[in-house]
Enzyme design. Structure first.
Site, short mmCIF file in Angstrom:
data_model
loop_
_atom_site.label_atom_id
_atom_site.label_comp_id
_atom_site.label_asym_id
_atom_site.label_seq_id
_atom_site.Cartn_x
_atom_site.Cartn_y
_atom_site.Cartn_z
N GLU A 212 -15.70 2.57 -1.49
CA GLU A 212 -15.45 2.01 -0.09
C GLU A 212 -14.17 2.05 0.14
O GLU A 212 -13.35 1.34 -0.11
CB GLU A 212 -16.26 0.87 0.10
CG GLU A 212 -17.58 0.51 -0.37
CD GLU A 212 -18.58 1.55 0.59
OE1 GLU A 212 -18.22 1.67 1.74
OE2 GLU A 212 -19.83 1.95 0.12
N CYS A 246 -11.25 -3.23 7.45
CA CYS A 246 -11.30 -1.67 7.11
C CYS A 246 -12.05 -0.95 8.37
O CYS A 246 -11.51 0.14 8.48
CB CYS A 246 -12.14 -1.43 5.92
SG CYS A 246 -13.88 -2.35 6.06
P1 NAD Z 1 -6.14 -1.92 -3.19
O1 NAD Z 1 -6.64 -0.66 -3.31
O2 NAD Z 1 -4.79 -2.11 -3.36
O3 NAD Z 1 -6.88 -2.90 -4.20
C1 NAD Z 1 -8.10 -3.26 -4.30
C2 NAD Z 1 -8.22 -3.46 -5.44
O4 NAD Z 1 -7.97 -2.63 -6.48
C3 NAD Z 1 -8.01 -4.94 -6.06
O5 NAD Z 1 -8.85 -5.62 -6.81
C4 NAD Z 1 -6.71 -4.55 -7.12
O6 NAD Z 1 -6.50 -5.51 -8.02
C5 NAD Z 1 -6.98 -3.28 -7.59
N1 NAD Z 1 -6.02 -2.34 -7.84
C6 NAD Z 1 -4.87 -2.34 -7.13
N2 NAD Z 1 -4.06 -1.31 -7.91
C7 NAD Z 1 -4.80 -0.91 -8.86
C8 NAD Z 1 -4.52 0.10 -10.05
N3 NAD Z 1 -3.13 0.60 -9.79
N4 NAD Z 1 -5.25 0.40 -10.95
C9 NAD Z 1 -6.45 -0.29 -10.98
N5 NAD Z 1 -6.64 -1.42 -9.97
C10 NAD Z 1 -5.88 -1.48 -9.03
O7 NAD Z 1 -6.54 -2.06 -1.78
P2 NAD Z 1 -6.27 -3.08 -0.66
O8 NAD Z 1 -4.82 -3.00 -0.31
O9 NAD Z 1 -6.76 -4.39 -1.47
O10 NAD Z 1 -7.34 -2.87 0.44
C11 NAD Z 1 -6.96 -2.39 1.63
C12 NAD Z 1 -7.67 -0.84 1.76
O11 NAD Z 1 -9.00 -0.93 1.39
C13 NAD Z 1 -7.54 -0.33 3.22
O12 NAD Z 1 -7.62 1.02 2.99
C14 NAD Z 1 -8.75 -0.64 3.78
O13 NAD Z 1 -9.24 0.04 4.86
C15 NAD Z 1 -9.84 -0.45 2.51
N6 NAD Z 1 -10.92 -1.36 2.65
C16 NAD Z 1 -12.10 -0.50 2.68
C17 NAD Z 1 -13.44 -1.21 2.98
C18 NAD Z 1 -14.70 -0.79 2.94
O14 NAD Z 1 -15.73 -1.50 2.94
N7 NAD Z 1 -14.59 0.46 2.91
C19 NAD Z 1 -13.34 -2.67 3.12
C20 NAD Z 1 -12.11 -3.42 2.98
C21 NAD Z 1 -10.89 -2.71 2.60
#
Ligand code: NAD
Length: 461
Positions: A212, A246
């Site tokens: 997602e 998002c």
């Molecule tokens: P992110 O990818 O930075 O983090 C999300 C998760 O990934 C966290 O739990 C984090 O601990 C983990 N993570 C971060 N870096 C990692 C790595 N190197 N290895 C493994 N795990 C890791 O995302 P974010 O900044 O929290 O969210 C923002 C993005 O998410 C935006 O692009 C937004 O549009 C999208 N988003 C999508 C939805 C959807 O339902 N489609 C909902 C909310 C947010």
């Protein structure tokens, strides 16, 4: 948590799953009802945590996180038995007589990785699917919403079956340790950058993933619509959670004349919804951290601030801001904004808007404000996006029958409602054929002319 601890945790959950404990509908229903009790009993804890993590107003958190989850739970509890019933499928003449159906079976041990922007809803909404599907599951909330993460880690084991449901708190290190394990499915919500890391880790074990993701969700506004209502709807969808949604409208496209009329109406709608002293308005959320704040403030230079623009780093506050005159090659038009900055971009017409959309990544959501059936049809047939919504923003998430998910760069796999159970299940094919009459004899050699004629007749060829 290191890799060994993660391995032990997954092994334990796998033993629980293999014991069959999570399969009965009664277990699933019990977990769903306990999750609902948890949300009811500790609503205040979650609303306070969301307030301290993201400055979200209690009412906003209630509507978009707690109430959303509770209605998803009610919907799942009401329909679960029906969703799990085998589905009969027709049997073609060549295989008759036989009965064919599909059944949903739980995949096994699931991993859910959640982001910070709706840190409760996006951790627990997939969990509803995993529990309803009868999986054992690890939830990894976002470390960037620490109070919500802590509340989830404290409360979940007190309400749900601790042998089947675990919460792992932490950031990159802990998630990396988890991703080294073999799961039966991984459900990830967050950025495309990390989505690729997740998918690569999953590939090593041939683990299916649901991603997602995000990206830029555009809005197109036609000339002939009531711009005052459009402005109100766009402002609500954009500035809820301070733009950190998002599916928030990322930017607006309109003809030059409509863009000029719309920009001040957006400012009016902001004033209507948040007043003028927005820095002191507790209904308006804050930016998650300094890193995001600095990134967003740097985007303000990519255009002319038509309204808003004030910001305060000490309070992580950025005013709802409308930008005009943005250059197509500027950063604000290339990265997902994910904050309270709304560029209004001039396009010649709907076809120009469609060309710009199709030139970029496939959006998670596309918003079209137009009464014209032909314009609507063109957007539906000539663009691809997770969802297309006419004359509204964001609200499609509240319809459980609609799949919520992206396509291409905005993700893969949709959930909500029955689909939440499906993404955590395998749809198993089931066929049962009586031994007599032995109709399969027709398909076996020797391939006599008579048999071939009968088979051809049965196949209709
Ligand atoms: P992110 O990818 O930075 O983090 C999300 C998760 O990934 C966290 O739990 C984090 O601990 C983990 N993570 C971060 N870096 C990692 C790595 N190197 N290895 C493994 N795990 C890791 O995302 P974010 O900044 O929290 O969210 C923002 C993005 O998410 C935006 O692009 C937004 O549009 C999208 N988003 C999508 C939805 C959807 O339902 N489609 C909902 C909310 C947010």
């Amino acid at each position: 948590m290191g890799e060994q601890d993660a391995g032990r945790l997954v092994d334990g959950l796998r033993r629980t799953f293999d014991s069959g404990r999570t399969r009965p509908i009664a277990w699933r229903q019990r977990q769903l009802s306990r999750l609902d009790e948890l949300l009811k009993d500790h609503e205040d804890v979650f609303l306070a945590a969301l307030g301290s993590d993201l400055g979200k107003a209690p009412t906003e958190s209630f509507v978009t996180e707690v109430a959303f989850l509770r209605s998803e739970l009610a919907h799942a509890r009401r329909n679960l038995r029906r969703w799990l019933r085998p589905r009969r499928v027709p049997v073609p003449a060549v295989a008759m007589p036989a009965r064919a159906s599909t059944v949903l079976e739980p995949l096994g041990v699931a991993l859910i990785i959640a982001p910070w922007n709706y840190p409760l809803m996006l951790a627990l909404s997939p969990l509803i699917g995993a529990l309803a599907a009868g999986d054992a599951v690890i939830v990894k909330p976002s470390e960037l919403a620490p109070d919500t993460s802590r509340a989830i880690a404290d409360l979940l084991p007190r309400y749900l079956d601790p042998e089947a449901v675990a919460v792992v708190e932490g950031g990159v290190d802990e998630t990396t340790a988890l991703l080294a394990q073999r799961f039966d499915t991984i459900f990830y919500t967050g950025s495309g950058r990390v989505g690729r890391i997740v998918m690569e880790a999953a590939a090593k074990h041939l683990t299916p993933v649901t991603l997602e993701l995000g990206g830029k969700s555009p809005a197109y506004v036609d000339d002939a619509v009531d711009l005052r209502v459009v402005a109100r709807r766009l402002v609500w969808g954009k500035f809820i959670a301070a733009g950190q949604t998002c599916v928030a409208p990322d930017y607006i496209m309109a003809s030059p004349a409509t863009a000029r009329r719309l920009a001040p109406l957006l400012a009016d709608a902001v004033a209507e919804q948040y007043g003028t002293a927005i820095g002191d308005n507790s209904d308006y959320a804050r930016i998650v951290d300094e890193r995001q704040f600095d990134r967003l403030v740097s985007l303000l230079d990519d255009g002319t601030v038509a309204s808003g623009g004030r910001h305060d780093r000490t309070r992580l506050f950025i005013e709802p801001t409308v930008l005009t005159g943005v250059a197509p090659d500027s950063a604000v038009m290339h990265q997902e904004i994910f904050g309270p900055i709304l560029p209004v971009v001039e396009v010649t017409d709907a076809d120009d808007a469609i060309a710009r959309i199709t030139a970029g990544d496939k959006p998670l959501a596309l918003y079209v404000f137009s009464d014209d059936a032909e314009t609507r049809r063109r957007f539906v047939t000539r663009t691809s996006s997770g969802a297309i919504v006419f004359d509204a923003a964001v609200i499609h998430l509240s319809v459980p029958g609609l799949p919520f998910g992206g396509v291409g760069a905005s993700g893969m796999g949709g959930y909500h409602g029955r689909r939440s159970v499906e993404v955590f299940s395998h749809e198993k094919a089931l066929l049962s054929k009586p031994l007599t009459p032995d109709t399969l004899a027709l398909l076996r050699p020797p391939y006599t002319a008579k048999r071939i004629a009968i088979v051809r007749a049965l196949l209709g060829r």
